[in-house]
Design a protein around this motif. Structure first.
Motif, PDB file in Angstrom:
ATOM      1  N   ASP A 113      -2.580 -22.547 -17.468  1.00  0.00           N
ATOM      2  CA  ASP A 113      -2.367 -21.799 -16.236  1.00  0.00           C
ATOM      3  C   ASP A 113      -2.200 -22.828 -15.119  1.00  0.00           C
ATOM      4  O   ASP A 113      -2.587 -23.989 -15.274  1.00  0.00           O
ATOM      5  CB  ASP A 113      -3.556 -20.875 -15.953  1.00  0.00           C
ATOM      6  N   LEU A 115      -3.442 -23.977 -11.765  1.00  0.00           N
ATOM      7  CA  LEU A 115      -4.645 -23.770 -10.962  1.00  0.00           C
ATOM      8  C   LEU A 115      -4.471 -24.441  -9.600  1.00  0.00           C
ATOM      9  O   LEU A 115      -3.740 -25.425  -9.452  1.00  0.00           O
ATOM     10  CB  LEU A 115      -5.847 -24.320 -11.733  1.00  0.00           C
ATOM     11  N   TYR A 150      -3.768 -17.243  -4.684  1.00  0.00           N
ATOM     12  CA  TYR A 150      -4.585 -16.027  -4.640  1.00  0.00           C
ATOM     13  C   TYR A 150      -5.809 -16.228  -3.762  1.00  0.00           C
ATOM     14  O   TYR A 150      -6.480 -15.279  -3.397  1.00  0.00           O
ATOM     15  CB  TYR A 150      -5.002 -15.624  -6.057  1.00  0.00           C
ATOM     16  N   LEU A 151      -6.115 -17.492  -3.489  1.00  0.00           N
ATOM     17  CA  LEU A 151      -7.287 -17.801  -2.655  1.00  0.00           C
ATOM     18  C   LEU A 151      -6.996 -19.069  -1.856  1.00  0.00           C
ATOM     19  O   LEU A 151      -5.995 -19.746  -2.082  1.00  0.00           O
ATOM     20  CB  LEU A 151      -8.535 -17.946  -3.528  1.00  0.00           C
ATOM     21  N   ALA A 152      -7.898 -19.371  -0.916  1.00  0.00           N
ATOM     22  CA  ALA A 152      -7.729 -20.545  -0.060  1.00  0.00           C
ATOM     23  C   ALA A 152      -8.988 -21.404  -0.138  1.00  0.00           C
ATOM     24  O   ALA A 152     -10.095 -20.890  -0.284  1.00  0.00           O
ATOM     25  CB  ALA A 152      -7.488 -20.099   1.388  1.00  0.00           C
ATOM     26  N   PHE A 153      -8.813 -22.722  -0.065  1.00  0.00           N
ATOM     27  CA  PHE A 153      -9.938 -23.656  -0.075  1.00  0.00           C
ATOM     28  C   PHE A 153     -10.411 -23.888   1.357  1.00  0.00           C
ATOM     29  O   PHE A 153      -9.601 -24.257   2.220  1.00  0.00           O
ATOM     30  CB  PHE A 153      -9.499 -24.997  -0.664  1.00  0.00           C
ATOM     31  N   ALA A 154     -11.724 -23.725   1.573  1.00  0.00           N
ATOM     32  CA  ALA A 154     -12.275 -23.986   2.903  1.00  0.00           C
ATOM     33  C   ALA A 154     -12.046 -25.435   3.318  1.00  0.00           C
ATOM     34  O   ALA A 154     -11.892 -25.746   4.489  1.00  0.00           O
ATOM     35  CB  ALA A 154     -13.776 -23.675   2.907  1.00  0.00           C
ATOM     36  N   ASP A 219     -11.090  -7.241  -3.127  1.00  0.00           N
ATOM     37  CA  ASP A 219     -12.331  -6.491  -2.924  1.00  0.00           C
ATOM     38  C   ASP A 219     -12.288  -5.628  -1.664  1.00  0.00           C
ATOM     39  O   ASP A 219     -12.915  -4.580  -1.606  1.00  0.00           O
ATOM     40  CB  ASP A 219     -13.523  -7.464  -2.814  1.00  0.00           C
ATOM     41  N   LEU A 224      -3.041  -7.614  -3.195  1.00  0.00           N
ATOM     42  CA  LEU A 224      -3.160  -8.886  -3.900  1.00  0.00           C
ATOM     43  C   LEU A 224      -2.000  -8.918  -4.888  1.00  0.00           C
ATOM     44  O   LEU A 224      -1.966  -8.137  -5.838  1.00  0.00           O
ATOM     45  CB  LEU A 224      -4.510  -8.958  -4.615  1.00  0.00           C
ATOM     46  N   ILE A 226       0.369 -10.531  -7.765  1.00  0.00           N
ATOM     47  CA  ILE A 226       0.186 -11.420  -8.911  1.00  0.00           C
ATOM     48  C   ILE A 226       1.558 -11.895  -9.378  1.00  0.00           C
ATOM     49  O   ILE A 226       2.451 -11.089  -9.636  1.00  0.00           O
ATOM     50  CB  ILE A 226      -0.518 -10.691 -10.085  1.00  0.00           C
TER      51      ILE A 226
ATOM     52  N   LEU B  17     -14.285 -20.717 -14.579  1.00  0.00           N
ATOM     53  CA  LEU B  17     -13.074 -20.126 -15.143  1.00  0.00           C
ATOM     54  C   LEU B  17     -13.338 -19.532 -16.529  1.00  0.00           C
ATOM     55  O   LEU B  17     -12.836 -18.468 -16.874  1.00  0.00           O
ATOM     56  CB  LEU B  17     -12.045 -21.257 -15.266  1.00  0.00           C
ATOM     57  N   LEU B  28     -14.328 -21.290  -1.733  1.00  0.00           N
ATOM     58  CA  LEU B  28     -13.059 -20.608  -2.004  1.00  0.00           C
ATOM     59  C   LEU B  28     -13.059 -19.297  -1.242  1.00  0.00           C
ATOM     60  O   LEU B  28     -13.987 -18.494  -1.381  1.00  0.00           O
ATOM     61  CB  LEU B  28     -12.909 -20.332  -3.508  1.00  0.00           C
ATOM     62  N   GLY B  29     -12.032 -19.096  -0.420  1.00  0.00           N
ATOM     63  CA  GLY B  29     -11.999 -17.915   0.430  1.00  0.00           C
ATOM     64  C   GLY B  29     -10.808 -17.021   0.151  1.00  0.00           C
ATOM     65  O   GLY B  29      -9.931 -17.345  -0.645  1.00  0.00           O
ATOM     66  N   ALA B  36     -13.788 -15.560  -1.840  1.00  0.00           N
ATOM     67  CA  ALA B  36     -12.656 -15.292  -2.737  1.00  0.00           C
ATOM     68  C   ALA B  36     -12.889 -14.049  -3.590  1.00  0.00           C
ATOM     69  O   ALA B  36     -11.959 -13.296  -3.867  1.00  0.00           O
ATOM     70  CB  ALA B  36     -12.402 -16.503  -3.622  1.00  0.00           C
ATOM     71  N   GLY B  37     -14.170 -13.828  -3.987  1.00  0.00           N
ATOM     72  CA  GLY B  37     -14.481 -12.617  -4.753  1.00  0.00           C
ATOM     73  C   GLY B  37     -13.590 -12.467  -5.965  1.00  0.00           C
ATOM     74  O   GLY B  37     -13.370 -13.408  -6.725  1.00  0.00           O
ATOM     75  N   ARG B  38     -13.034 -11.285  -6.128  1.00  0.00           N
ATOM     76  CA  ARG B  38     -12.278 -11.005  -7.351  1.00  0.00           C
ATOM     77  C   ARG B  38     -10.913 -11.699  -7.373  1.00  0.00           C
ATOM     78  O   ARG B  38     -10.201 -11.653  -8.373  1.00  0.00           O
ATOM     79  CB  ARG B  38     -12.130  -9.508  -7.582  1.00  0.00           C
ATOM     80  N   ARG B  39     -10.552 -12.338  -6.257  1.00  0.00           N
ATOM     81  CA  ARG B  39      -9.324 -13.137  -6.294  1.00  0.00           C
ATOM     82  C   ARG B  39      -9.456 -14.269  -7.314  1.00  0.00           C
ATOM     83  O   ARG B  39      -8.468 -14.663  -7.933  1.00  0.00           O
ATOM     84  CB  ARG B  39      -9.039 -13.718  -4.910  1.00  0.00           C
ATOM     85  N   PHE B  40     -10.682 -14.776  -7.458  1.00  0.00           N
ATOM     86  CA  PHE B  40     -10.900 -15.821  -8.470  1.00  0.00           C
ATOM     87  C   PHE B  40     -10.627 -15.271  -9.868  1.00  0.00           C
ATOM     88  O   PHE B  40     -10.179 -16.000 -10.761  1.00  0.00           O
ATOM     89  CB  PHE B  40     -12.339 -16.348  -8.372  1.00  0.00           C
ATOM     90  N   VAL B  42      -8.297 -13.531 -10.815  1.00  0.00           N
ATOM     91  CA  VAL B  42      -6.881 -13.630 -11.204  1.00  0.00           C
ATOM     92  C   VAL B  42      -6.690 -14.847 -12.110  1.00  0.00           C
ATOM     93  O   VAL B  42      -6.034 -14.776 -13.151  1.00  0.00           O
ATOM     94  CB  VAL B  42      -5.965 -13.731  -9.964  1.00  0.00           C
ATOM     95  N   TYR B  43      -7.303 -15.983 -11.714  1.00  0.00           N
ATOM     96  CA  TYR B  43      -7.175 -17.197 -12.535  1.00  0.00           C
ATOM     97  C   TYR B  43      -7.897 -17.015 -13.868  1.00  0.00           C
ATOM     98  O   TYR B  43      -7.380 -17.388 -14.920  1.00  0.00           O
ATOM     99  CB  TYR B  43      -7.735 -18.411 -11.784  1.00  0.00           C
TER     100      TYR B  43
END
Lengths: 283, 255
Positions: A113, A115, A150-154, A219, A224, A226, B17, B28-29, B36-40, B42-43
């Protein structure tokens, strides 16, 4: 020295090659002008996959798209895998080689995948070093593709467009702009996809990707998207493509369809839509 | 001013993972100010689906015997214990036979590890190097004493499987229907006459004969080894299968 003598991909529609379309492509490929393959599927010693690819390469310019190099990995690149890529490029003489701004291997575990990475100075140095190494081993410049997020790093310190522009500036690599990924990431992270395109160094773009996405929700009930490559390219992505092409001019346009792969006429219809997008670029 | 957020190490990402019950790593946001919650997921889901599909596609005989749901139930713990060690996904699953040896829920199906070995052998044969098969006439024209001294070269796609189970009958039952397997040990030859690997049932002595050829023994010596296992090995039947499967590529005659 980088060998820049190979003819580049033509600014025409291409498709990701699937073996079930082999005979259709030999019979009547229109409007497809080139093919992309996933490098890792053609690293066996022989047999049908290699025979098909040899035959196709006599008819079509080929783009080799790697999905397993883990350019963003914290560890070193796998020298055995680099050597396999070199071996493939040596006999195939592809028009282009591209990989992803992502990681997929940690220690020796490969996750199959793409990442995500934080956009920091440390990541930038690592990615640029890895790209220098790839370009040195392959003896050619590569294209680096923007991811779907799908997400962002702080911890991120810069925008993705700034990160990609700087990697390209430091290494001389070109960029692969996946317009569906731009749309998916923008919706998921609440960004403006057109602003992303305007901040993107379009003069470095050697290839454009288009693929289908699925719709889900996070959530908080926000959309979202994909990046599934399992359906037609969505209408807003076609509109975003027009926005790109108006600024970039013609580019090789790839249709990616990797899951629930349809019969040839459905894929050819997507390629025809890509051909129309190229034709309506304002002069 | 907020302290600089701590980096998410790839080792941390990797741990979360592969374990569905693990917490999503901090840092992770969702891009909107929340976690990030359930967005994680996805991976997590992409990894699980990708590797499960590779098992389903890579082990068609196991899938035919057990059904898709049962193979998914094997794949779920397998991919956590044995994620791929290479980006060449067509090689994924080499650890599955040993994993099945210790897989308690299906321990009563003792032949399953050999079925997994057969699927792996077929895949390896599919991707093996090409080689031009030996012209059968070259073999049939040889006088017997020359054949006895000849060293036969085996094709790169050739694989040999010795099973204490009726593996050939099980394979037939899985893909082509067939009578219930009769309990006996079976030796299988996997060979690739063109692009599609074929499965052949070796006659008694055939496996020993092939093992001797693979060591570089001349045919007379290989035949002798076969006779040690079975009184009268049918050498012409064994050679016939090898020729039919394109499993011989060359021969070297004694000077």
């Amino acid at each position: 020295m980088l060998d820049q003598t190979r003819p580049p991909l033509p600014p025409l529609p291409g498709v990701g090659f699937k073996p079930q379309h082999y005979l259709d492509l030999l019979d009547d490929p229109a409007p497809v002008g080139w093919l992309e393959i996933h490098a890792e599927n053609y690293m066996g010693a022989g047999g049908r996959p290699i025979a098909m690819l040899r035959h196709l390469a006599e008819r079509f310019p080929i783009s080799v798209h790697g999905v397993g190099l883990s350019i963003g990995g914290e560890g070193p690149l796998d020298p055995a895998h680099l050597a396999r890529l070199r071996g493939l490029c040596d006999w195939l003489h592809p028009a282009s080689f591209s990989e992803h701004l992502a990681w997929s291997t940690h220690d020796i575990a490969f996750f199959n995948d793409l990442l995500p990475l934080p956009y920091t100075a440390a990541t930038l140095t690592r990615v640029a070093d890895h790209i220098d190494q790839v370009q040195e081993v392959l003896g050619r410049p590569m294209l680096l593709e923007n991811p779907s997020s799908y997400l962002a790093f702080a911890e991120s310190e810069m925008a993705e467009t700034e990160f990609l522009a700087e990697v390209s500036r430091r290494t001389g690599c070109g960029l692969l702009l996946d317009v569906n990924n731009v749309f998916v990431s923008a919706v998921n992270l609440g960004l403006d996809p057109r602003a992303y395109v305007e901040a993107f160094p379009l003069e470095k773009v050697g290839e454009i990707h288009l693929g289908g996405h699925d719709e889900d929700a996070d959530d908080a009930g926000r959309p979202l998207l994909i990046d599934s490559h399992g359906r037609e390219v969505a209408d807003p992505v076609w509109s975003l493509l027009d926005h790109v092409l108006t600024r970039s001019g013609p580019r090789p346009l790839l249709i990616e369809w990797d899951t629930d792969v349809p019969d040839w006429p459905v894929l050819a219809a997507e390629a025809t839509r890509a051909a129309s997008a190229l034709e309506r670029i304002p002069a | 001013m907020n302290p600089r957020p701590s980096p998410v190490a790839q080792a941390t990402f990797r741990e979360a993972l592969l374990r569905p019950d693990a917490a999503v790593p901090e840092g992770l946001g969702d891009g909107h100010g929340g976690p990030a919650g359930r967005r994680f997921a996805v991976y997590r889901n992409n990894v699980a689906v990708g590797l499960t599909d590779a098992v389903l596609e890579g082990f068609p005989t196991l899938r035919a015997l057990l059904g898709e749901e049962a193979l998914r139930a094997i794949a779920a713990p397998f991919l956590r214990a044995h994620p791929p060690s290479s980006p060449l996904m067509f090689r994924y699953g080499a650890a599955l036979p040993a994993f099945l040896d210790d897989f308690a829920p299906l321990a009563h199906l003792e032949y399953l590890p050999d079925v997994a070995r057969l699927d792996l052998a077929l895949r390896a044969a599919y991707h093996a190097a090409d080689a031009t098969p030996l012209d059968p006439a070259r073999l049939s024209e040889l006088p017997p004493e020359a054949l006895a001294g000849a060293r036969l070269t085996l094709a790169p796609a050739l694989r040999l499987l010795r099973s204490p189970w009726p593996l050939y009958q099980i394979w037939q039952l899985a893909h082509h229907d067939g009578p219930p397997p009769q309990a006996r040990a079976e030796d299988l030859l996997i060979a690739r006459p063109a692009f599609d690997p074929q499965v052949y049932l070796l006659p008694p002595g055939g496996a020993v004969f092939l093992q001797a050829l693979a060591r570089g023994a001349p045919t007379a010596e290989a035949a002798e080894a076969a006779s040690a296992e079975t009184p009268t090995p049918d050498l012409s039947a064994i050679l016939g299968l090898l020729l039919q499967g394109g499993a011989l590529t060359d021969m070297e005659l004694p000077r």
